[in-house]
Design a protein around this motif. Structure first.
Motif, PDB file in Angstrom:
ATOM      1  N   CYS A 109       0.852  -1.190   0.000  1.00 46.39           N
ATOM      2  CA  CYS A 109       0.000   0.000   0.000  1.00 46.39           C
ATOM      3  C   CYS A 109       0.888   1.240   0.000  1.00 46.39           C
ATOM      4  O   CYS A 109       1.555   1.521   0.999  1.00 46.39           O
ATOM      5  CB  CYS A 109      -0.918  -0.001   1.225  1.00 46.39           C
ATOM      6  N   ARG A 110       0.927   1.955  -1.100  1.00 47.39           N
ATOM      7  CA  ARG A 110       1.816   3.113  -1.207  1.00 47.39           C
ATOM      8  C   ARG A 110       1.031   4.364  -1.579  1.00 47.39           C
ATOM      9  O   ARG A 110      -0.096   4.290  -2.086  1.00 47.39           O
ATOM     10  CB  ARG A 110       2.932   2.859  -2.225  1.00 47.39           C
ATOM     11  N   ILE A 111       1.666   5.498  -1.319  1.00 51.19           N
ATOM     12  CA  ILE A 111       1.047   6.805  -1.560  1.00 51.19           C
ATOM     13  C   ILE A 111       1.669   7.440  -2.793  1.00 51.19           C
ATOM     14  O   ILE A 111       2.892   7.433  -2.953  1.00 51.19           O
ATOM     15  CB  ILE A 111       1.249   7.725  -0.338  1.00 51.19           C
ATOM     16  N   ALA A 112       0.830   7.990  -3.649  1.00 54.68           N
ATOM     17  CA  ALA A 112       1.293   8.779  -4.795  1.00 54.68           C
ATOM     18  C   ALA A 112       0.838  10.217  -4.568  1.00 54.68           C
ATOM     19  O   ALA A 112      -0.357  10.507  -4.610  1.00 54.68           O
ATOM     20  CB  ALA A 112       0.724   8.231  -6.106  1.00 54.68           C
ATOM     21  N   ALA A 113       1.790  11.082  -4.286  1.00 56.37           N
ATOM     22  CA  ALA A 113       1.507  12.508  -4.076  1.00 56.37           C
ATOM     23  C   ALA A 113       2.418  13.289  -5.017  1.00 56.37           C
ATOM     24  O   ALA A 113       3.523  13.662  -4.659  1.00 56.37           O
ATOM     25  CB  ALA A 113       1.738  12.901  -2.624  1.00 56.37           C
ATOM     26  N   LEU A 114       1.948  13.525  -6.212  1.00 60.26           N
ATOM     27  CA  LEU A 114       2.789  14.107  -7.255  1.00 60.26           C
ATOM     28  C   LEU A 114       2.906  15.617  -7.104  1.00 60.26           C
ATOM     29  O   LEU A 114       1.913  16.296  -6.813  1.00 60.26           O
ATOM     30  CB  LEU A 114       2.243  13.772  -8.645  1.00 60.26           C
ATOM     31  N   PRO A 115       4.112  16.151  -7.328  1.00 55.60           N
ATOM     32  CA  PRO A 115       4.269  17.612  -7.327  1.00 55.60           C
ATOM     33  C   PRO A 115       3.729  18.209  -8.606  1.00 55.60           C
ATOM     34  O   PRO A 115       3.238  17.490  -9.499  1.00 55.60           O
ATOM     35  CB  PRO A 115       5.795  17.782  -7.230  1.00 55.60           C
ATOM     36  N   ALA A 116       3.815  19.521  -8.727  1.00 58.54           N
ATOM     37  CA  ALA A 116       3.398  20.184  -9.963  1.00 58.54           C
ATOM     38  C   ALA A 116       4.226  19.642 -11.130  1.00 58.54           C
ATOM     39  O   ALA A 116       5.411  19.323 -10.959  1.00 58.54           O
ATOM     40  CB  ALA A 116       3.576  21.688  -9.844  1.00 58.54           C
ATOM     41  N   PRO A 117       3.643  19.493 -12.311  1.00 57.56           N
ATOM     42  CA  PRO A 117       4.387  18.936 -13.450  1.00 57.56           C
ATOM     43  C   PRO A 117       5.548  19.834 -13.857  1.00 57.56           C
ATOM     44  O   PRO A 117       5.449  21.062 -13.785  1.00 57.56           O
ATOM     45  CB  PRO A 117       3.329  18.846 -14.553  1.00 57.56           C
ATOM     46  N   ASN A 118       6.649  19.200 -14.279  1.00 58.35           N
ATOM     47  CA  ASN A 118       7.788  19.972 -14.772  1.00 58.35           C
ATOM     48  C   ASN A 118       7.574  20.321 -16.245  1.00 58.35           C
ATOM     49  O   ASN A 118       6.532  19.989 -16.840  1.00 58.35           O
ATOM     50  CB  ASN A 118       9.102  19.214 -14.558  1.00 58.35           C
ATOM     51  N   GLU A 119       8.556  20.967 -16.833  1.00 55.87           N
ATOM     52  CA  GLU A 119       8.414  21.431 -18.219  1.00 55.87           C
ATOM     53  C   GLU A 119       8.159  20.269 -19.168  1.00 55.87           C
ATOM     54  O   GLU A 119       7.326  20.359 -20.070  1.00 55.87           O
ATOM     55  CB  GLU A 119       9.671  22.200 -18.636  1.00 55.87           C
ATOM     56  N   TYR A 126      -1.779  14.247 -20.836  1.00 52.28           N
ATOM     57  CA  TYR A 126      -2.037  14.693 -19.472  1.00 52.28           C
ATOM     58  C   TYR A 126      -1.960  13.558 -18.456  1.00 52.28           C
ATOM     59  O   TYR A 126      -1.418  13.726 -17.351  1.00 52.28           O
ATOM     60  CB  TYR A 126      -3.409  15.379 -19.386  1.00 52.28           C
ATOM     61  N   PHE A 127      -2.487  12.387 -18.775  1.00 55.63           N
ATOM     62  CA  PHE A 127      -2.561  11.287 -17.811  1.00 55.63           C
ATOM     63  C   PHE A 127      -1.249  10.509 -17.706  1.00 55.63           C
ATOM     64  O   PHE A 127      -1.126   9.633 -16.855  1.00 55.63           O
ATOM     65  CB  PHE A 127      -3.689  10.328 -18.189  1.00 55.63           C
ATOM     66  N   GLN A 128      -0.278  10.836 -18.540  1.00 56.72           N
ATOM     67  CA  GLN A 128       0.918  10.011 -18.656  1.00 56.72           C
ATOM     68  C   GLN A 128       1.686   9.885 -17.351  1.00 56.72           C
ATOM     69  O   GLN A 128       2.124   8.807 -16.963  1.00 56.72           O
ATOM     70  CB  GLN A 128       1.826  10.581 -19.753  1.00 56.72           C
ATOM     71  N   ARG A 129       1.856  10.988 -16.637  1.00 54.76           N
ATOM     72  CA  ARG A 129       2.664  10.929 -15.423  1.00 54.76           C
ATOM     73  C   ARG A 129       1.956  10.207 -14.292  1.00 54.76           C
ATOM     74  O   ARG A 129       2.590   9.779 -13.318  1.00 54.76           O
ATOM     75  CB  ARG A 129       3.102  12.329 -14.988  1.00 54.76           C
ATOM     76  N   TRP A 147      -5.295  13.027 -11.005  1.00 56.53           N
ATOM     77  CA  TRP A 147      -5.542  13.685 -12.291  1.00 56.53           C
ATOM     78  C   TRP A 147      -6.692  14.682 -12.219  1.00 56.53           C
ATOM     79  O   TRP A 147      -6.861  15.505 -13.118  1.00 56.53           O
ATOM     80  CB  TRP A 147      -5.816  12.640 -13.373  1.00 56.53           C
ATOM     81  N   TYR A 148      -7.438  14.677 -11.124  1.00 60.26           N
ATOM     82  CA  TYR A 148      -8.513  15.664 -10.984  1.00 60.26           C
ATOM     83  C   TYR A 148      -7.990  17.054 -10.625  1.00 60.26           C
ATOM     84  O   TYR A 148      -8.791  17.989 -10.472  1.00 60.26           O
ATOM     85  CB  TYR A 148      -9.541  15.173  -9.962  1.00 60.26           C
ATOM     86  N   ASN A 149      -6.682  17.214 -10.515  1.00 63.57           N
ATOM     87  CA  ASN A 149      -6.114  18.559 -10.396  1.00 63.57           C
ATOM     88  C   ASN A 149      -6.583  19.456 -11.541  1.00 63.57           C
ATOM     89  O   ASN A 149      -6.787  20.656 -11.357  1.00 63.57           O
ATOM     90  CB  ASN A 149      -4.581  18.495 -10.403  1.00 63.57           C
ATOM     91  N   ARG A 150      -6.733  18.849 -12.711  1.00 61.85           N
ATOM     92  CA  ARG A 150      -7.142  19.652 -13.869  1.00 61.85           C
ATOM     93  C   ARG A 150      -8.537  20.219 -13.698  1.00 61.85           C
ATOM     94  O   ARG A 150      -8.822  21.329 -14.150  1.00 61.85           O
ATOM     95  CB  ARG A 150      -7.046  18.821 -15.151  1.00 61.85           C
ATOM     96  N   ALA A 151      -9.410  19.460 -13.058  1.00 63.88           N
ATOM     97  CA  ALA A 151     -10.784  19.921 -12.869  1.00 63.88           C
ATOM     98  C   ALA A 151     -10.911  20.893 -11.703  1.00 63.88           C
ATOM     99  O   ALA A 151     -11.929  21.574 -11.576  1.00 63.88           O
ATOM    100  CB  ALA A 151     -11.703  18.726 -12.634  1.00 63.88           C
ATOM    101  N   GLY A 152      -9.866  20.968 -10.855  1.00 59.76           N
ATOM    102  CA  GLY A 152      -9.921  21.825  -9.685  1.00 59.76           C
ATOM    103  C   GLY A 152      -8.947  22.973  -9.748  1.00 59.76           C
ATOM    104  O   GLY A 152      -9.224  24.016 -10.349  1.00 59.76           O
ATOM    105  N   VAL A 153      -7.766  22.778  -9.161  1.00 62.31           N
ATOM    106  CA  VAL A 153      -6.806  23.874  -9.027  1.00 62.31           C
ATOM    107  C   VAL A 153      -6.363  24.419 -10.381  1.00 62.31           C
ATOM    108  O   VAL A 153      -6.213  25.638 -10.548  1.00 62.31           O
ATOM    109  CB  VAL A 153      -5.585  23.423  -8.186  1.00 62.31           C
ATOM    110  N   GLU A 154      -6.161  23.548 -11.374  1.00 67.46           N
ATOM    111  CA  GLU A 154      -5.701  24.041 -12.670  1.00 67.46           C
ATOM    112  C   GLU A 154      -6.767  24.914 -13.331  1.00 67.46           C
ATOM    113  O   GLU A 154      -6.443  25.936 -13.957  1.00 67.46           O
ATOM    114  CB  GLU A 154      -5.323  22.878 -13.584  1.00 67.46           C
ATOM    115  N   HIS A 170     -13.786  15.088 -21.481  1.00 69.19           N
ATOM    116  CA  HIS A 170     -14.081  14.162 -22.580  1.00 69.19           C
ATOM    117  C   HIS A 170     -13.327  12.848 -22.392  1.00 69.19           C
ATOM    118  O   HIS A 170     -13.836  11.766 -22.712  1.00 69.19           O
ATOM    119  CB  HIS A 170     -13.687  14.808 -23.917  1.00 69.19           C
ATOM    120  N   THR A 171     -12.118  12.924 -21.818  1.00 71.33           N
ATOM    121  CA  THR A 171     -11.225  11.766 -21.741  1.00 71.33           C
ATOM    122  C   THR A 171     -11.357  10.979 -20.450  1.00 71.33           C
ATOM    123  O   THR A 171     -11.283   9.742 -20.454  1.00 71.33           O
ATOM    124  CB  THR A 171      -9.756  12.215 -21.899  1.00 71.33           C
ATOM    125  N   VAL A 172     -11.532  11.660 -19.313  1.00 68.89           N
ATOM    126  CA  VAL A 172     -11.403  10.981 -18.021  1.00 68.89           C
ATOM    127  C   VAL A 172     -12.404   9.848 -17.814  1.00 68.89           C
ATOM    128  O   VAL A 172     -12.020   8.796 -17.257  1.00 68.89           O
ATOM    129  CB  VAL A 172     -11.435  11.999 -16.850  1.00 68.89           C
TER     130      VAL A 172
END
Length: 306
Positions: A109-119, A126-129, A147-154, A170-172
């Motif tokens: 059981c592991r946690i994925a907490a991704l930072p802001a995307p780099n260049e 979008y979903f690749q990382r 991936w719901y960052n796009r629907a919220g903060v972004e 359309h994709t999610v």
């Protein structure tokens, strides 16, 4: 000390207790409650709080025992689980994730907490990382934001274009249906708090030196744009609530109730069974007559300050 200051200090004290592991919290609550000079509550109120906390501990430990059984079943069956935790800043997502993983094997059981995307990541699909963090057989992955960052903060902060925002919706659904077809169970939680509760939690962070690092400029801006976040959340829930990966809303104004309710619900979503472990017989230690233990140089030891 005025009433507002007293309330802030009481909240900081509760948050400080809450930041410890539960076993330490049981001991530290006694220390704080014995200091009558910092607690204006009547003895009966203090006792009620103490009893309520101990009921919480008892139930949390019971649920964590079930989480261990769930972990064993997932590893044994090869099940794959993704759990998404979304919500406003200070909604309590991290606290729930901490209590879920507290007794579990981080390899399972592991946690994925991704930072802001780099260049480079900003030029990818979008979903690749996120894909690289998806579970293999026998794994559970908890996404602390996803991936719901796009629907919220972004969306609210203008970090994506209108076309990117529309393409996300359309994709999610197809993306999550694809995950489901591939055998990955997707469970999505939205942690719901009130305007007043977020304000209180932010205020507590302002006055608590152990938690000031949690309060970023983005968090402060999110306070100003509360209504925009609300609208974005409503659109997100409406357009991405699908049968294969439905949203579940957690009432999170009360942190402890939210933790228990969320863990209990998570357990109910996965058809786990207890896996019988074989009895373990510890082997005897070998003793070889020709073995001589070599001394470790004293300068290699750290100072014994305590």
């Amino acid at each position: 000390m005025n009433l507002d200051e007293s309330m802030v200090m009481e909240r900081i004290k509760d948050d400080l207790l809450d930041s410890y592991d539960e076993e330490l919290e049981l001991e530290w609550e006694d220390h704080f409650e014995e200091d009558a000079g910092t607690d204006d509550a009547a003895p009966t109120e203090r006792e009620e709080r103490r009893l309520a906390r101990r009921r919480y501990f008892k139930e949390l430990f019971r649920l964590q025992t079930e989480l261990v059984k769930l972990q064993d079943w997932v590893a044994d069956s090869g099940h794959k689980v993704v759990v998404i935790f979304e919500g406003r800043d200070a909604a309590g997502k991290g606290g729930v994730i901490k209590r879920i993983t507290q007794r579990l094997n981080p390899r399972i059981c592991r946690i994925a907490a991704l930072p802001a995307p780099n260049e480079r990541e900003r030029t990818q699909w979008y979903f690749q990382r996120y894909v690289s963090h998806l579970p293999a057989a026998g794994e559970i992955v908890l996404f602390d934001r996803s991936w719901y960052n796009r629907a919220g903060v972004e969306r609210v902060m203008g970090f994506c274009t209108d076309d990117e925002y529309r393409e996300f919706f359309h994709t999610v659904p197809d993306f999550e249906r694809m995950l489901s077809r591939s055998g990955i169970q997707v469970i999505k939680y939205w942690f719901s708090i009130s305007d007043e509760e977020q304000y209180s939690r932010f205020l507590s962070r302002v006055h608590d030196p152990l938690k000031q690092w949690k309060l970023s400029p983005m968090d402060l801006e999110s306070r100003r744009r509360w209504e925009q976040y609300t609208k974005a959340k409503e659109i997100m829930l409406e357009r991405t609530h699908i049968d294969e990966a439905p949203w579940w809303v957690v009432e999170a104004v009360n942190k402890k109730k939210a933790r228990l309710n969320c863990i209990s619900h998570l357990l109910s979503q996965i058809p786990y069974q207890e896996v019988k472990r074989p009895l373990i017989d510890l082997p005897a230690r070998e003793n070889n007559a020709d073995y001589v233990r070599q001394p470790v140089p004293k300068e290699m030891f750290i100072p014994e300050i305590y």
